[in-house]
Design a protein around this motif. Structure first.
Motif, mmCIF file in Angstrom:
data_model
loop_
_atom_site.group_PDB
_atom_site.id
_atom_site.type_symbol
_atom_site.label_atom_id
_atom_site.label_comp_id
_atom_site.label_asym_id
_atom_site.label_seq_id
_atom_site.Cartn_x
_atom_site.Cartn_y
_atom_site.Cartn_z
ATOM 1 N N ARG A 1 -6.563 -3.375 -2.600
ATOM 2 C CA ARG A 1 -7.620 -4.370 -2.324
ATOM 3 C C ARG A 1 -7.477 -5.658 -2.339
ATOM 4 O O ARG A 1 -7.192 -6.684 -3.156
ATOM 5 N N ARG B 1 0.663 -1.565 -0.095
ATOM 6 C CA ARG B 1 0.031 0.190 -0.240
ATOM 7 C C ARG B 1 1.031 1.409 0.308
ATOM 8 O O ARG B 1 1.521 1.076 1.073
ATOM 9 N N ARG C 1 -1.778 3.588 -6.156
ATOM 10 C CA ARG C 1 -2.490 4.457 -5.628
ATOM 11 C C ARG C 1 -3.592 3.644 -4.791
ATOM 12 O O ARG C 1 -4.016 4.007 -3.695
ATOM 13 N N ARG C 2 -4.408 2.164 -5.012
ATOM 14 C CA ARG C 2 -4.900 1.636 -4.619
ATOM 15 C C ARG C 2 -4.962 -0.087 -4.451
ATOM 16 O O ARG C 2 -4.094 -0.394 -5.449
ATOM 17 N N PRO D 1 -11.984 8.813 -9.467
ATOM 18 C CA PRO D 1 -10.922 8.133 -8.048
ATOM 19 C C PRO D 1 -11.296 6.515 -6.780
ATOM 20 O O PRO D 1 -11.296 6.046 -7.175
ATOM 21 N N SER D 2 -12.787 7.608 -6.342
ATOM 22 C CA SER D 2 -13.191 6.424 -4.915
ATOM 23 C C SER D 2 -14.120 5.426 -5.900
ATOM 24 O O SER D 2 -13.763 4.623 -4.604
ATOM 25 N N MET E 1 -11.627 0.913 -8.219
ATOM 26 C CA MET E 1 -11.026 -0.151 -7.408
ATOM 27 C C MET E 1 -12.261 -1.154 -7.836
ATOM 28 O O MET E 1 -12.463 -2.118 -8.135
ATOM 29 N N TRP F 1 -3.749 2.450 -13.150
ATOM 30 C CA TRP F 1 -4.905 3.687 -12.302
ATOM 31 C C TRP F 1 -5.318 4.763 -13.850
ATOM 32 O O TRP F 1 -6.626 4.444 -13.148
#
Length: 268
Positions: free
Chosen positions: A83, A70, A80-81, A123-124, A127, A113
């Motif tokens: 999960r 991360r 950037r993300r 961006p939110s 993912m 990204w």
């Protein structure tokens, strides 16, 4: 009365869904009428939607990998993300994706990204959209293999569950039941029995709206309720002041109806 037909399709943090038809209409002014008889216990549209998501495979290992990478940076790239998912660990990386892939061998999927199909989303949401892309081929497959089989209800892409969910009028045909399970890429196909099909909802909506129009009762929206065990009817005034009883709504639609207060916004 003029009507607009709208599909309940949209990207949410958890679900992209096309469950059930919805019809909306302009309302007329509500008339003051006496509260209808309750007719017994009111339909609440209760019930679990699809059941709980399955546990993540190797959840502890995935979490350790995610924590290690991360925010990590390399020569020309940045995480950037990241999960843990049912597909394995996913990382969204800006910059040199090939270099990041070589530097992050424990990450199962390294995705750009700013890749063409992700750059259109805030961006939110990126993912969730990245996960949903792994589900798209499974959606196409189950749609192809169930084409023409009667009884289909809703179809949903369940991002948090990494699953494609199909509801089907019970009893579910064997050829549909056989589709249930986890695909080699980690995507689950979940088949959920329900009392009504999408065709049943279309017919019920037509019957109910015709009945309400004939009685000159105002309404703003009607569609399958969230559990797909009946209809949800929105009216502009207080639900308890609708001039028809629950029993009359049930008889008109041929299935239970939950009455709610509210409007459905229709964009020009």
């Amino acid at each position: 009365m003029k009507r607009w037909v709208a599909r309940c399709a949209g990207l949410v943090s958890v679900v992209v869904t096309t469950v059930g038809p919805t019809v909306v209409a302009p309302s007329t002014s509500a008339q003051a009428v006496a509260p209808p008889s309750s007719g017994g216990q009111r339909f609440a549209c209760a019930g679990d939607r699809w059941g709980p998501p399955r546990p993540l495979p190797a959840a502890a290992r995935q979490q350790r990998v995610a924590e290690r990478v991360r925010g990590r940076e390399g020569d020309g790239w940045t995480v950037r993300r990241v999960r843990p998912t049912h597909l394995g660990v996913l990382a969204l990386v800006s910059g040199d994706v090939d270099a990041a892939t070589s530097a992050l061998p424990r990450v199962d999927h390294v995705i750009s990204w700013t890749g063409g199909w992700l750059s259109d989303f805030p961006p939110s949401m990126r993912m969730g959209v990245a996960v949903s892309r792994f589900l798209d081929p499974v959606v196409n497959d189950v749609m192809r293999r169930t084409r023409g089989v009667p009884g289909r209800g809703g179809l949903a892409i369940w991002v948090d569950g990494t699953a494609v969910v199909m509801t089907w009028r019970a009893p579910v045909p064997r050829q549909v039941r056989r589709l249930a399970g986890v695909r080699p890429n980690g995507v689950e196909v979940r088949i959920v029995p329900r009392p009504y099909s999408q065709s049943d909802f279309h017919r019920a909506i037509d019957r109910l709206t015709d009945f309400l129009d004939e009685r000159d009762e105002p309404w703003t929206e009607v569609g399958a309720c969230h559990s797909e065990r009946g209809l949800s009817l929105h009216v502009p005034g207080r639900p308890d002041r609708l001039g028809v009883t629950d029993a009359e709504l049930l008889e008109a639609a041929g299935m239970p109806v939950k009455v709610r207060h509210g409007y459905y916004a229709v964009a020009d």
